[in-house]
Design a protein around this motif. Structure first.
Motif, short mmCIF file in Angstrom:
data_model
loop_
_atom_site.label_atom_id
_atom_site.label_comp_id
_atom_site.label_asym_id
_atom_site.label_seq_id
_atom_site.Cartn_x
_atom_site.Cartn_y
_atom_site.Cartn_z
N SER A 410 0.84 -1.19 0.00
CA SER A 410 0.00 0.00 0.00
C SER A 410 0.88 1.24 0.00
O SER A 410 2.03 1.20 0.44
N ILE A 411 0.31 2.34 -0.50
CA ILE A 411 1.00 3.62 -0.48
C ILE A 411 0.02 4.69 -0.03
O ILE A 411 -1.17 4.61 -0.35
N ALA A 412 0.50 5.63 0.73
CA ALA A 412 -0.31 6.78 1.13
C ALA A 412 0.37 8.06 0.63
O ALA A 412 1.58 8.23 0.80
N ILE A 413 -0.39 8.92 -0.04
CA ILE A 413 0.07 10.26 -0.40
C ILE A 413 -0.60 11.21 0.59
O ILE A 413 -1.84 11.27 0.65
N MET A 458 1.27 -4.53 3.86
CA MET A 458 0.03 -4.06 4.48
C MET A 458 -1.07 -3.96 3.43
O MET A 458 -0.91 -3.32 2.40
N GLU A 459 -2.23 -4.60 3.69
CA GLU A 459 -3.37 -4.50 2.81
C GLU A 459 -3.98 -3.11 2.90
O GLU A 459 -3.83 -2.41 3.90
N ARG A 460 -4.71 -2.73 1.84
CA ARG A 460 -5.27 -1.39 1.78
C ARG A 460 -6.18 -1.11 2.98
O ARG A 460 -6.12 -0.01 3.57
N ARG A 461 -7.02 -2.05 3.35
CA ARG A 461 -7.96 -1.79 4.45
C ARG A 461 -7.22 -1.52 5.76
O ARG A 461 -7.62 -0.66 6.55
N ASP A 462 -6.13 -2.26 5.98
CA ASP A 462 -5.34 -2.01 7.19
C ASP A 462 -4.66 -0.65 7.11
O ASP A 462 -4.55 0.07 8.11
N VAL A 485 -4.97 6.80 -0.23
CA VAL A 485 -4.34 5.48 -0.08
C VAL A 485 -4.70 4.62 -1.28
O VAL A 485 -5.86 4.59 -1.72
N ALA A 486 -3.71 3.92 -1.82
CA ALA A 486 -3.94 2.90 -2.85
C ALA A 486 -3.21 1.64 -2.43
O ALA A 486 -2.10 1.71 -1.89
N GLY A 487 -3.83 0.49 -2.66
CA GLY A 487 -3.21 -0.76 -2.28
C GLY A 487 -3.41 -1.83 -3.33
O GLY A 487 -4.39 -1.82 -4.08
N VAL A 488 -2.47 -2.75 -3.40
CA VAL A 488 -2.58 -3.90 -4.29
C VAL A 488 -2.41 -5.16 -3.44
O VAL A 488 -1.50 -5.25 -2.62
N ALA A 489 -3.35 -6.11 -3.57
CA ALA A 489 -3.36 -7.28 -2.71
C ALA A 489 -2.13 -8.16 -2.94
O ALA A 489 -1.47 -8.58 -1.99
N LEU A 490 -1.82 -8.42 -4.21
CA LEU A 490 -0.62 -9.18 -4.56
C LEU A 490 0.01 -8.53 -5.79
O LEU A 490 -0.69 -8.23 -6.77
N VAL A 491 1.29 -8.30 -5.74
CA VAL A 491 1.99 -7.59 -6.81
C VAL A 491 2.31 -8.56 -7.94
O VAL A 491 2.91 -9.62 -7.71
N SER A 521 -9.57 6.05 -0.37
CA SER A 521 -8.72 4.93 -0.78
C SER A 521 -9.29 4.22 -2.00
O SER A 521 -10.47 4.38 -2.34
N ILE A 522 -8.44 3.40 -2.63
CA ILE A 522 -8.84 2.60 -3.78
C ILE A 522 -7.98 1.35 -3.84
O ILE A 522 -6.81 1.36 -3.46
N GLU A 523 -8.58 0.25 -4.30
CA GLU A 523 -7.85 -0.99 -4.52
C GLU A 523 -7.40 -1.03 -5.98
O GLU A 523 -8.19 -0.75 -6.89
N VAL A 524 -6.14 -1.36 -6.21
CA VAL A 524 -5.58 -1.42 -7.56
C VAL A 524 -5.47 -2.88 -7.96
O VAL A 524 -5.05 -3.72 -7.16
N TYR A 525 -5.79 -3.18 -9.23
CA TYR A 525 -5.76 -4.57 -9.71
C TYR A 525 -4.68 -4.73 -10.77
O TYR A 525 -4.36 -3.81 -11.48
#
Length: 525
Positions: A410-413, A458-462, A485-491, A521-525
């Motif tokens: 995950s990344i936070a700006i 760290m997952e996006r929700r966390d 926040v944007a997160g990707v479950a598995l890279v 936040s958003i989940e990236v696929y």
């Protein structure tokens, strides 16, 4: 300025075909399953090449949606127990283009996913559990995927036409007299479902699914002998009832349900009681958020009460009672919707004009944000180019490590209210205490006001939970901060850092626009 004509839909579909395409895994699955002899091993190996997609598939297969006995541990077992065709359909349903999702406001995406996932689960349950004709069970998996993909045209309209289209969606939701499809047709000459069907055909997805979605845009009701289109019609009615609170949809749902598949009032009650947990499970598997103000059973009960009230009101009006004051509110909402429809027509004409002269359209630079596509605006606060390259490099480094560990990233700006180097340094010292407490991260200052924070593993929700706590705690310590926040479950292999940084930046813009310190936040696929 060009007039809106029947070619507008074709223009949209052609442009979308140039801009957006499904992930490579989905396209390869379509190719493999089109072969005369379907190779289950090749399909398993193809799915294994996208770990994030594989995790989603296994989560869904192990959920109550499929009701399998025992846990499915790997893709080989999933192919054996569920079958190639259902897995293929799930892959197609889960494989929307990343850049199409990333271009939509995060809050709008919550509404989109709530409708799409609810509709998909309703469609599958109606076909699998409640239809009198046993032949309907054969379309249950296709119905789930059709429900997921029916709204893809709406994503495209949101991406291309921006706030003008979003305003029509919002106004149509509030109006009890006109549906979104009717408002779209008045403004554009077509509705989003026709656009969805055309887009799916351009991607060479199964024709039956595109035809069933296109049928929903037709004035001709679905037929009993076309179970996929009929299931989708009923799921649309039920979704409008329980998500958009169109309580007047209940009588039509009961009437059409009875005529198409013998659906009774009791069946509707049982359907909605069983569906809500499954929508939550599918949302969790996909890593997306749903609206939390939706209660399926309570909304049904309210609709049933309204039916009784309408009957009483009709009798009262016959006896000369005063008109309902809510009628005036409905008229006001209709006028507001008409204004938004006219505005959307104007935006579409501008879009067509720009499409006819693409050379005149400015090309956005990385980090710039969009309204309607082509209408570039400057970011809220420009970063330093060297710092942006540093953040990209750090993100790529963490992405590679997370891919090896098969873990989330995950990344936070983050942007501080104060544009002050001392304030930024103070925030950095304060955040260090959180790192010491176990929040692993990498840090890059993008300006005197903005910074990027990496959270490998760290997952996006966390990450959202951590930053919600930070927003509250820092407000008491120093001042306000906004966070995207944007997160990707598995890279996946070849992961591009910008596909995480840019959505997080858009989320930050949405947080700033909210007017109070917050996290988007958003989940990236």
């Amino acid at each position: 300025m060009p007039a809106l004509t029947s070619s507008t839909l074709e223009t949209f579909i052609q442009r979308a075909g140039r801009l957006y395409s499904p992930p490579a895994v989905a396209l390869e699955i379509v190719r493999l399953t089109a072969e005369p002899q379907v190779d289950a091993t090749a399909i398993r190996n193809c799915l294994a090449g996208d770990p994030a997609l594989a995790v989603k598939l296994l989560r869904v297969v192990n959920s109550s949606i499929y009701g399998l006995k025992g846990e499915v541990a790997d893709l080989t077992q999933a192919v054996a127990l569920v079958g190639v065709r259902p897995l293929k359909l799930l892959v197609l349903g889960f494989s929307l283009p990343d850049d199409l999702l990333a271009s939509v406001d995060p809050d709008t995406l919550v509404g989109y996913w709530t409708r799409s996932i609810t509709r998909s689960i309703l469609a599958r349950q109606i076909a699998a559990e409640h239809a009198v004709d046993p032949a309907w069970k054969n379309v249950a998996d296709e119905a789930l995927v059709a429900g997921l993909l029916e709204g893809v045209g709406q994503l495209l309209l949101l991406s291309e036409l921006g706030p003008s289209y979003a305003a029509v969606v919002d106004a149509a939701e509030k109006s009890s007299d006109e549906s979104l499809a009717a408002a779209e047709t008045r403004a554009l000459g077509f509705d989003h479902r026709s656009l969805s069907a055309g887009l799916l055909r351009s991607w060479n997805l199964p024709a039956r699914i595109a035809e069933a979605i296109e049928n929903q845009a037709s004035t001709t009701p679905a037929r009993r002998d076309d179970p996929l289109a009929a299931t989708l019609e009923l799921a649309d009615l039920a979704t409008g009832l329980i998500v958009d609170r169109r309580l007047n949809a209940l009588p039509k749902l009961l009437d059409r349900g009875d005529k198409l598949c013998g659906l009774t009032r009791r069946d509707v009650q049982q359907l909605l009681e069983a569906v809500q947990p499954k929508t939550d499970q599918l949302a969790e598997a996909l890593g997306v958020e749903l609206r939390r103000d939706v209660d399926f059973v309570e909304t049904l009960a309210e609709a049933q009460r309204q039916l009784a009230d309408v009957a009483e009101g009709a009798a009262a009006r016959l006896l000369g009672a005063e008109p309902d004051p809510e009628d005036a509110a409905d008229e006001r909402l209709c006028r507001e919707l008409l204004e938004d429809v006219n505005g959307l027509t104007g935006t579409m004409k501008e879009y067509l004009e720009a499409e006819a002269a693409p050379a005149a359209r400015p090309t956005p630079k990385p980090g710039q944000q969009h309204g309607p596509r082509g209408a570039v605006r400057a970011p809220h606060h420009s970063g330093i180019e060297a710092a942006e390259r540093q953040l990209e490099a750090l993100t790529s480094q963490h992405a590679e490590a997370c891919r090896g560990d098969r873990s989330s990233l995950s990344i936070a700006i983050v942007e501080l209210e104060q544009d002050d180097p001392q304030a930024l340094a103070g925030f950095r010292r304060w955040w260090k205490t959180r790192e010491d407490a176990g929040v692993a991260s990498g840090w890059v200052a993008l300006s005197t006001q903005r910074l990027g924070v990496l959270m490998p593993g760290m997952e996006r929700r966390d990450a959202v939970r951590v930053w919600n706590e930070a927003v509250e705690a820092y407000a008491a310590f120093q001042g306000g901060i906004d966070v995207g926040v944007a997160g990707v479950a598995l890279v996946s292999k070849g992961f591009y850092a910008g596909s995480l940084i840019e959505p997080a930046t858009r989320c930050l813009d949405a947080a700033i626009a909210a007017g109070a310190p917050t996290v988007k936040s958003i989940e990236v696929y």
